[in-house]
Design an enzyme around this catalytic site. Structure first.
Site, mmCIF file in Angstrom:
data_model
loop_
_atom_site.group_PDB
_atom_site.id
_atom_site.type_symbol
_atom_site.label_atom_id
_atom_site.label_comp_id
_atom_site.label_asym_id
_atom_site.label_seq_id
_atom_site.Cartn_x
_atom_site.Cartn_y
_atom_site.Cartn_z
ATOM 1 N N ASP A 26 34.463 -20.938 -66.683
ATOM 2 C CA ASP A 26 35.205 -20.876 -64.830
ATOM 3 C C ASP A 26 34.253 -19.723 -64.586
ATOM 4 O OD1 ASP A 26 38.305 -20.139 -62.858
ATOM 5 O OD2 ASP A 26 36.666 -20.778 -62.527
ATOM 6 N N ASP A 32 40.819 -29.851 -66.311
ATOM 7 C CA ASP A 32 41.678 -28.414 -67.100
ATOM 8 C C ASP A 32 42.679 -27.883 -66.993
ATOM 9 O OD1 ASP A 32 40.365 -26.855 -64.612
ATOM 10 O OD2 ASP A 32 40.935 -25.125 -66.139
ATOM 11 N N CYS A 51 51.826 -40.610 -82.627
ATOM 12 C CA CYS A 51 50.932 -40.168 -82.598
ATOM 13 C C CYS A 51 49.567 -40.356 -83.757
ATOM 14 C CB CYS A 51 50.960 -39.105 -81.984
ATOM 15 S SG CYS A 51 49.910 -37.752 -82.017
ATOM 16 N N CYS A 60 48.076 -37.422 -84.707
ATOM 17 C CA CYS A 60 47.627 -36.754 -84.656
ATOM 18 C C CYS A 60 48.515 -36.295 -86.060
ATOM 19 C CB CYS A 60 47.581 -35.579 -83.419
ATOM 20 S SG CYS A 60 50.084 -34.325 -84.203
ATOM 21 N N CYS A 95 51.874 -34.916 -86.636
ATOM 22 C CA CYS A 95 52.766 -36.204 -86.187
ATOM 23 C C CYS A 95 52.749 -36.824 -87.733
ATOM 24 C CB CYS A 95 52.646 -37.245 -85.697
ATOM 25 S SG CYS A 95 53.025 -36.585 -83.742
ATOM 26 N N HIS A 114 49.182 -31.557 -81.572
ATOM 27 C CA HIS A 114 50.246 -32.652 -81.230
ATOM 28 C C HIS A 114 49.496 -32.359 -79.295
ATOM 29 C CE1 HIS A 114 52.494 -35.766 -79.850
ATOM 30 N NE2 HIS A 114 52.711 -35.115 -79.497
#
Lengths: 403, 415
Positions: free
Chosen positions: A105, A279, A317, A319, A322, A348
């Site tokens: 940015d 974002d 999930c 990930c 998890c 997560h």
């Protein structure tokens, strides 16, 4: 609004975006960005790593989650550690050892978030440093110069940003100034072959101002457009209308980056409205407050009700959090001073956002995006009629009816 | 469980503890250390980042102070703390207290000992203590004990005697309760040697504890300031001399590299690894060398480096951390210092940890200056790996009869 033909871009500059599929009903698109540090599937959510770090997770963990583009911030990095040092470290990629894409940015948003420390003139934004009281002038040229040193794959123009709750002549002034600053950024950009400079559409919540900005900025030869000045304190009803107006006037063959949008519902609706890139600090920030994102909303894991909940955050999930840990353990860990708790949730929540975008994309490619939206809303709100009004209206405007 | 000694050199025991764990097929090397955890997790580290580290010890240390308040949850969970914390394959040792944050004194009675968690004091009688251990089901656990005789610099004989009497009483009670508990049959109680600074009480504690069917011994109350170090080392030698050879000797509160070597020479087998954590918390990275047989060019280069560091450290600096006043030792570098701002070297040249393979001193400096969470993560990975590497080098040195060289190298680097 829906179905209007978009103007084709005027120049013959290479396109960084390839469209793979389009929803026949809404404006949703699936695509692929071709960037210097590899391809990125769209729609994409880009996690925010402001100061050359994705908070407590390593570059390897972020890569393992499938992230291929994330954000850094020019204002912060320009102060600490500074562009000269980053250049010595082989750019921001080298400094933080991130092998994939980076978007920086321009520092424009800090004009709003640090409004008490800043002063805007035609020249640029004058900031007073919160660290040592020093004053820095961030001009369009300086912002581009810093971003050239950072070497990010996508760089943003410096825009004159006003809070979306501001009304009156300041909004118009900021819009026209942003156009002038865009031209100054384009002129100052030393590395157009290596870094893609995006314009940022301003105009606040005024349809005429936005339309003017769109008309002017789309005349410039830039690889992509961001929709800025939203995702502040404005009402959602105004928000979606400005997004829809913007996407209706932006070229189809260039990416549309909606800045600062990150709540799941907002992402899904704004994909339907034709946005490709997003974002937001929300998922990573809320993780550090003990909040885990799930398809039905979020779990405040510090609460006592999770004390003996031995299941994972989300059984669907995949990930690492998890796969290994229960809500009960995370609850206990969150009440300790071990920062590992925050990192588990950061992992997560990023996984959640990326998986959501991936599911959205697949549904577009498989020509069932409207059904996906229905299911998503039903899961999130229990009943399509309980979906927030603004979302229902926004979706209806592009041909998706809920319930 | 079986402890086999390969050799004993100058008081140092080199060997293996075999047949450990629920399935009986885990092994631990001695001398060795235990992975330090806070509330069942290595500090700052997730499963992923912990597994980035090479040489993680087979056994992790849990602290009752961080887990006692969760015992109801664990009881309902039923499957033991190892699985609860996501470390089902790790050996687990549960100590009473956290070595980094010592608890307030004055709360040990004839009937109970207290630990301090986030939610406050948890008072435990032998009965409650064993109930908690039943919920945890660790492989080893420190028995309830009275460690307060060592809090004073000069213990009274009366207090020393009381600490031994109480601890033996707790031990007998806990052993009896263990017999009645099916779920704790596979766990081993570690007997605690108390007695303050009083030799005869220490010896009494050692002899009496050794008569009980304990899995090993915890040498408690030997941590302390340098002033009392000599006294305590002498005391320790006498204690270990009367302990059986075939059971492991753990020590609490000792983790500094120079102290570790001293204590190994006096018959200690296992140490806590909280020192790398403390180094991390003050924004520092372990850089001391344990390469006792480097090639000559390396030595020269490193010596030049060490001399540089030594010049900058005329006095030991005292800095405030969030926990307590901790001194930066000469085993580490302070990455907050401005001189690292443009240092693009890894933390330690030649280190194969994730941080050194992927990042630079300049980057870690930036993370510290900007207060970013990743600083702690990267430093913890490096500091643990460096520390575990140190223990590996101790075992290697013992194997090849080079401990004297290693000791000399470490002492050269100690402040």
């Amino acid at each position: 609004m829906a179905g209007a033909a978009n103007p084709a871009s005027l120049e013959s500059a290479p396109r960084i975006m390839r469209l793979v599929a389009e929803c026949t009903r809404s404006r949703a698109r699936a695509g692929e960005l071709r960037l210097p540090h590899g391809p990125v599937a769209t729609p994409v959510f880009m996690p925010v790593g402001t100061q050359a770090t994705m908070k407590g997770i390593t570059a390897e963990q972020l890569d393992a989650l499938g992230c291929r583009i994330c954000l850094g911030n020019t204002y912060h990095l320009g102060l600490r550690p500074g562009p000269e040092l980053i250049q010595k470290a082989h750019g921001l990629h080298g400094f933080m050892n991130w092998p994939h894409n980076l978007l920086t940015d321009s520092g424009g948003f800090q004009m709003v978030s640090l409004v008490s420390l800043s002063e805007v003139t035609e020249e640029g934004v004058r900031f007073r440093s919160p660290y040592d009281g020093d004053e820095t002038l961030l001009s369009p040229e300086k912002s581009v110069q810093i971003q050239n040193a950072l070497g990010s794959d996508i760089i943003m123009q410096l825009d004159d940003v006003v809070s979306s709750t501001v009304t009156g002549p300041r909004v118009e002034e900021a819009m026209y100034r942003s156009i002038r600053w865009l031209d100054r950024c384009i002129a100052a950009h030393r590395r157009p072959d290596k870094q893609n400079l995006f314009a940022i559409i301003q105009g606040g919540l005024d349809a005429d101002l936005r339309a003017t900005c769109l008309e002017e900025m789309t005349k410039r030869d830039v690889p992509g457009f961001a929709i800025g000045g939203l995702s502040g304190g404005e009402s959602k009803a105004q928000f979606w209308r400005m997004v829809a107006l913007s996407t209706s006037r932006l070229p189809k063959d260039k990416p549309r980056y909606l800045m600062g949008v990150g709540y799941a519902t907002d992402l899904v609706v704004c994909v339907a409205l034709g946005c490709d890139m997003f974002d937001c600090v929300f998922p990573t920030r809320t993780a550090r407050f003990g909040s885990a994102l799930v398809p039905t909303g979020n779990l405040q894991l510090k609460k006592k009700l999770f004390e003996k909940d031995f299941g994972p955050i989300d059984p669907e999930c995949t990930c690492p959090t998890c796969q290994t840990h229960s809500r009960a353990f995370l609850h206990a860990l969150l009440h300790s001073d071990n920062t590992a708790a925050l990192h588990h949730l950061t992992v997560h929540n990023i996984a959640y956002q990326l998986r959501l975008m991936s599911a959205v994309r697949t549904s577009i490619v498989e020509k069932r995006f409207p059904d996906f939206v229905q299911d998503f809303m039903a899961t999130m709100y229990g009943d399509p009629t309980l979906c927030p009004t603004w979302a229902t209206e926004a979706l209806a405007s592009v041909g998706i009816t809920l319930g | 469980m079986k402890l086999s000694l390969t050799k004993v050199v100058n008081g140092c025991r080199l060997g293996k503890i075999k047949n450990l764990g629920k399935t009986g097929d885990c092994t631990m090397d001695i001398p060795g250390c235990l992975l330090y955890t806070k509330t069942g997790s290595a500090p700052h580290l997730t499963h992923h980042t912990l597994h980035n580290i090479h040489g993680v010890p087979a056994m992790a240390q849990l602290t009752l102070s961080s887990l006692a308040e969760h015992h109801e949850v664990l009881a309902e969970y039923k499957e033991g703390v190892g699985k609860f914390i996501g470390m089902p394959d790790s050996l687990l040792y549960c100590s009473l207290h956290d070595p980094v944050s010592p608890c307030p004194a004055g709360y040990v009675t004839n009937k109970s000992v207290s630990v301090w968690g986030v939610g406050g004091r948890v008072e435990m009688t032998a009965s409650k203590f064993m109930t908690i251990q039943q919920a945890l089901q660790p492989d080893w656990f420190q028995c309830l004990s009275d460690g307060e005789a060592s809090y004073e610099e000069a213990t009274s004989l009366k207090r020393a005697r009381k600490s031994v009497d109480r601890s033996l009483l707790f031990l007998d009670n806990c052993l009896r309760l263990q017999e009645e508990s099916e779920v704790l049959q596979k766990s081993k109680i570690i007997g605690v040697i108390e007695g303050g600074d009083v030799m005869e009480e220490r010896l009494r504690s050692a002899r009496e504890t050794a008569k009980r069917p304990v899995g090993g011994f915890l040498l408690d109350g030997f941590q302390g300031n340098p002033v009392t170090l000599e006294t305590r080392l002498h005391l320790l030698s006498s204690v270990t001399a009367v302990l059986p050879e075939d059971k492991p000797r753990l020590i609490s509160g000792v983790s500094r590299p120079d102290e570790v070597l001293e204590y190994i020479e006096r018959g200690v087998d296992l140490f806590e690894s909280f020192f790398p954590y403390q180094v991390t918390e003050r924004g520092c990275a372990l850089t001391f060398s344990f390469d006792y047989q480097p090639n000559p060019e390396e030595t020269l280069l490193h010596q030049n480096g060490t001399q540089e560091e030594a010049k900058c450290m005329d006095q030991i600096k005292t800095i405030k951390t969030t926990d307590c006043n901790e001194e930066i030792t000469s085993f580490e570098i302070n990455l907050k210092e401005k001189k690292y701002q443009e240092d693009f070297n890894p933390l330690v040249r030649g280190c194969s940890c994730y941080c050194c393979k992927n990042h630079t001193r300049a980057y870690v400096h930036h993370l510290l200056v900007t207060n970013e969470l990743l600083a702690g993560v990267l430093l913890m990975m490096h500091n643990f790996e460096h520390y575990f590497g140190f223990f590996h080098s101790i075992r290697e040195a013992l194997k090849s009869d080079r401990l004297a060289q290693l000791k000399e190298l470490i002492h050269r680097q100690a402040s």
